[in-house]
Design a protein around this motif. Structure first.
Motif, PDB file in Angstrom:
ATOM      1  N   GLY A   1      62.353  63.056  52.316  1.00 18.96           N
ATOM      2  CA  GLY A   1      62.645  62.319  53.523  1.00 18.96           C
ATOM      3  C   GLY A   1      64.130  62.130  53.727  1.00 18.96           C
ATOM      4  O   GLY A   1      64.962  62.608  52.952  1.00 18.96           O
ATOM      5  N   GLU A   2      64.484  61.414  54.785  1.00 21.99           N
ATOM      6  CA  GLU A   2      65.887  61.210  55.119  1.00 21.99           C
ATOM      7  C   GLU A   2      66.472  60.072  54.292  1.00 21.99           C
ATOM      8  O   GLU A   2      65.805  59.071  54.026  1.00 21.99           O
TER       9      GLU A   2
ATOM     10  N   GLN B   1      71.243  69.535  63.123  1.00 23.56           N
ATOM     11  CA  GLN B   1      71.987  69.694  61.866  1.00 23.56           C
ATOM     12  C   GLN B   1      73.459  69.907  62.194  1.00 23.56           C
ATOM     13  O   GLN B   1      73.818  70.804  62.954  1.00 23.56           O
TER      14      GLN B   1
ATOM     15  N   THR C   1      73.535  60.932  57.649  1.00 27.00           N
ATOM     16  CA  THR C   1      72.106  61.019  57.348  1.00 27.00           C
ATOM     17  C   THR C   1      71.814  62.394  56.773  1.00 27.00           C
ATOM     18  O   THR C   1      72.237  63.417  57.332  1.00 27.00           O
ATOM     19  N   VAL C   2      71.111  62.426  55.648  1.00 20.20           N
ATOM     20  CA  VAL C   2      70.827  63.676  54.931  1.00 20.20           C
ATOM     21  C   VAL C   2      69.317  63.819  54.771  1.00 20.20           C
ATOM     22  O   VAL C   2      68.627  62.864  54.396  1.00 20.20           O
ATOM     23  N   ARG C   3      68.819  65.013  55.065  1.00 23.68           N
ATOM     24  CA  ARG C   3      67.391  65.291  54.896  1.00 23.68           C
ATOM     25  C   ARG C   3      67.131  65.878  53.516  1.00 23.68           C
ATOM     26  O   ARG C   3      67.773  66.859  53.126  1.00 23.68           O
ATOM     27  N   THR C   4      66.216  65.293  52.780  1.00 24.19           N
ATOM     28  CA  THR C   4      65.794  65.811  51.483  1.00 24.19           C
ATOM     29  C   THR C   4      64.308  66.120  51.535  1.00 24.19           C
ATOM     30  O   THR C   4      63.627  65.830  52.535  1.00 24.19           O
TER      31      THR C   4
ATOM     32  N   ASP D   1      68.357  64.813  65.673  1.00 24.02           N
ATOM     33  CA  ASP D   1      67.532  65.936  65.229  1.00 24.02           C
ATOM     34  C   ASP D   1      68.367  67.188  64.950  1.00 24.02           C
ATOM     35  O   ASP D   1      67.821  68.204  64.511  1.00 24.02           O
TER      36      ASP D   1
ATOM     37  N   GLN E   1      75.987  70.158  55.835  1.00 25.62           N
ATOM     38  CA  GLN E   1      75.081  70.372  54.714  1.00 25.62           C
ATOM     39  C   GLN E   1      75.696  69.845  53.430  1.00 25.62           C
ATOM     40  O   GLN E   1      76.911  69.877  53.245  1.00 25.62           O
TER      41      GLN E   1
ATOM     42  N   LEU F   1      71.084  70.697  51.558  1.00 31.54           N
ATOM     43  CA  LEU F   1      70.454  69.553  52.211  1.00 31.54           C
ATOM     44  C   LEU F   1      71.121  69.345  53.567  1.00 31.54           C
ATOM     45  O   LEU F   1      72.339  69.124  53.639  1.00 31.54           O
TER      46      LEU F   1
ATOM     47  N   VAL G   1      72.726  67.849  56.825  1.00 27.59           N
ATOM     48  CA  VAL G   1      73.315  66.612  57.338  1.00 27.59           C
ATOM     49  C   VAL G   1      72.984  66.559  58.823  1.00 27.59           C
ATOM     50  O   VAL G   1      73.227  67.531  59.554  1.00 27.59           O
ATOM     51  N   LEU G   2      72.451  65.425  59.271  1.00 30.08           N
ATOM     52  CA  LEU G   2      71.874  65.353  60.607  1.00 30.08           C
ATOM     53  C   LEU G   2      72.643  64.415  61.523  1.00 30.08           C
ATOM     54  O   LEU G   2      73.234  63.419  61.088  1.00 30.08           O
TER      55      LEU G   2
END
Length: 400
Positions: free
Chosen positions: A372-373, A332, A366-369, A330, A335, A324, A326-327
């Motif tokens: 969604g975030e 990365q 902030t983590v993208r799944t 925009d 992770q 996943l 980590v942001l």
């Protein structure tokens, strides 16, 4: 002529080995497998949360035949074993076990085995997923040391959970209760030769039983354990990922790997980045592979770290197919490698690889799944029992 054929997602085939317990564990309704050390590994027999409660409340049996042993014997066995790890083995006694790391010339971690010293001139590396056998053979071939390296006919099972000591006493007698945390001893059980170690993958009280002549006696050991376990509500489960994350245990190939960084060309992870610098003894007398690199890294510091995180969003039940991201906006910057819902903590917990600037406690991420975030926060690890008082515990009659 065309034939109807239900195409499986993963083929069972002869090139991937089956553990000596494969057909015995299959009786319990394996729902899924993974592959580890080129061997099928049962993952689940029930839903992960149900298996978690069986582990933390009672006692469980795991097929961990995938923990293959790399045996080093001979007059120079200690010298080679000590060369393969940054941890100092000079004071490791016969019967003592050690958690350690194997590192390459750049200081990168190539495995995180448990070492067993069975005799003055005999060591087992009980390895995670990786080619330690071939690596050790390659190193030995260039040293001129008088050693023999092989994979013995040995396969472990794990007995884990608060009732494990009562079950082990029924199997081996009161003397097994004297076994200290990270020590092992040889036993005979119903005509079978085993090594019992006070270790495990859970943070619970537990044992590993290493069966010698496993290809011959695997089914016999399995049935012996099941019969003795009836009085203790023994349940067959897969490796409990929820509990190992709670305990702060990193998984090689997921949380630790040479190639698990998908967002940077700085690709290897070293002991200091994963929070295991305590396993590196730079001042030990003998030389070891990676010493120069790890000395430099210790002096310069690291650019990234694996940290514990609590994550928002819906409960994370099961596995993520991919890391996943980590942001930062925009971009990365890291992770999440492992993330699971902890039923006892009632929150999602896991491990994230982030830049050192984002590794301080209480840092917001902030983590993208796939949905969604979500937000995350850096927290201490382990998440439960940081002093390991549970696995070090002594036998209590009330636990039976």
């Amino acid at each position: 002529m065309r034939f109807s054929y239900d195409v499986p997602k993963i083929h069972m085939y002869t090139r991937i080995r089956k553990s000596p317990y494969f057909y015995a564990s299959e009786r319990h309704g394996v729902q899924s497998y993974t592959v580890c050390n080129r061997m099928y590994h049962p993952r689940h027999y029930d839903d992960p949360v149900a298996e978690y409660w069986k582990l933390v409340r009672d006692v469980t049996l795991w097929d961990v035949g995938v923990e293959r042993q790399v045996e080093i014997t001979g007059p120079d066995a200690l010298r080679l074993a000590d060369m393969l790890t940054p941890r100092d083995l000079s004071a490791c006694a016969v019967g003592q076990n050690k958690f350690l790391l194997n590192t390459d010339t750049d200081g990168g971690v190539i495995n995180n085995p448990v070492l067993l010293r069975l005799a003055e001139d005999c060591f087992w590396f009980s390895v995670a997923d990786g080619d330690v056998l071939l690596w050790a053979k390659g190193v030995a071939s260039q040293t001129g040391l008088d050693v023999q390296i092989s994979e013995p006919d040995v396969a472990p099972v794990q007995i884990q959970g608060p009732k494990s000591q009562a079950l082990m006493r029924d199997l081996f007698g009161d003397q097994v209760l004297d076994l200290k945390y990270y020590w092992s001893a040889e036993y005979e059980l119903n005509g079978m030769d085993v090594v019992v170690g006070r270790t495990g993958y859970t943070g619970e009280i537990g044992y590993e039983i290493y069966l010698r002549h496993a290809s011959r006696d695997g089914l016999k050991l399995w049935d012996t354990l099941l019969e003795a376990g009836r009085a203790h509500d023994l349940a067959v489960i897969g490796p409990c990922q929820i509990r190992r994350v709670e305990a702060g245990i990193l998984s090689y190939g997921s949380d630790i790997a040479l190639d698990n960084n998908t967002y940077s060309d700085y690709a290897f992870l070293n002991p200091y980045e994963i929070g295991l610098g305590w396993t590196v003894n730079l001042d030990k007398e003998s030389d070891f592979i990676g010493k120069a690199a790890l000395t430099r890294i210790a002096e310069e510091g690291v650019r990234r770290k694996v940290v514990g995180v609590e994550l928002g969003g819906d409960p994370m039940i099961g596995y993520h197919d991919d890391y996943l991201p980590v942001l930062d906006g925009d971009d990365q910057i890291g992770q999440v490698s492992s993330a699971f819902w902890s039923p006892r903590l009632e929150k999602n917990i896991g491990f994230a690889l982030v830049p050192v600037e984002q590794s301080e406690l209480d840092t917001r991420l902030t983590v993208r799944t796939a949905r969604g975030e979500i937000g995350a926060v850096v927290v201490p690890r382990p998440f439960v029992d940081p002093k390991k008082e549970t696995p070090k515990g002594t036998y209590q009659e009330a636990s039976a």
